[in-house]
Design an enzyme around this catalytic site. Sequence first.
Site, PDB file in Angstrom:
ATOM      1  N   VAL A 157     -29.800  89.344  16.281  1.00  0.00           N
ATOM      2  CA  VAL A 157     -31.173  89.808  16.094  1.00  0.00           C
ATOM      3  C   VAL A 157     -31.238  91.275  16.487  1.00  0.00           C
ATOM      4  CG1 VAL A 157     -32.308  87.572  16.380  1.00  0.00           C
ATOM      5  CG2 VAL A 157     -31.812  88.972  18.395  1.00  0.00           C
ATOM      6  N   SER A 158     -32.233  91.987  15.936  1.00  0.00           N
ATOM      7  CA  SER A 158     -32.281  93.432  16.110  1.00  0.00           C
ATOM      8  C   SER A 158     -33.157  93.899  17.254  1.00  0.00           C
ATOM      9  CB  SER A 158     -32.773  94.091  14.811  1.00  0.00           C
ATOM     10  OG  SER A 158     -31.920  93.761  13.728  1.00  0.00           O
ATOM     11  N   THR A 159     -34.181  93.131  17.616  1.00  0.00           N
ATOM     12  CA  THR A 159     -35.130  93.577  18.634  1.00  0.00           C
ATOM     13  C   THR A 159     -35.339  92.496  19.683  1.00  0.00           C
ATOM     14  OG1 THR A 159     -37.107  92.698  17.544  1.00  0.00           O
ATOM     15  CG2 THR A 159     -36.328  94.865  16.830  1.00  0.00           C
TER      16      THR A 159
END
Length: 234
Positions: free
Chosen positions: A9-11
């Site tokens: 996941v990015s955030t």
Amino acid sequence: MTVYGYARVSTPRQNVTPQVKALRAAGIPKDRIFQDKSTGRAVNRPGLNGLLSVVQPDDIVMCWKVDRLGRTFLECAQVAAGLLERKVIIRALTGGADSSTPEGRFMLHALLAVAELETELRAERQAAGLEDAREKRRKAGRQGIGGGRRPTLTSRQREHARQMKAEGRSITEIQRLFNVSRGVAQRAAQGRETVLDDLDFKKPEDRERLRRANAMMAAIEARQIDIEEAIKAA
């Protein structure tokens, strides 16, 4: 042949758990699922590095979607190319990507192209939105070039807030005097608050309000009235 899973996941707001559950449901043990979190701008990804350090030819790397392999199309393509060069099979739980079949390889490249297109479109929408916000601010006669909040203090008020802070006055006093939020008062005391000028006021009543505010500041600076009296009059 060993099957590994990879989830990313990015955030911090995103949750990697659904990806991990999907990989577990596909029969991959927990100890063979590598994870990376908050990789929006991170260069180092320990989960991916750990995965790349253990995979061998004919192993399978499975992810929820093929775009989980990287943050950008270029990074996805580089990771995929490196795995394929090592004769590692890439499979996605959604989208049909499977490098072990001609159809799956075609789908893999198609999905990577779609991921790149989505990234470009998102960047274009963000740029268009920011430009629209700039134009609205220009038409409204407001300072600033971004789409952020409107300035709330004059340059004179900000300077006086800094002086009050230097004299040991509390943020609460500054907040009460200028009738602003605590965040604005804190930024003003630190000299970080964007300021207003006469050009920001189009209506006569607003210009009059600015004139009265400046007059009050002048009186305070000349020690003609007490700060507590100014707070009551504000």
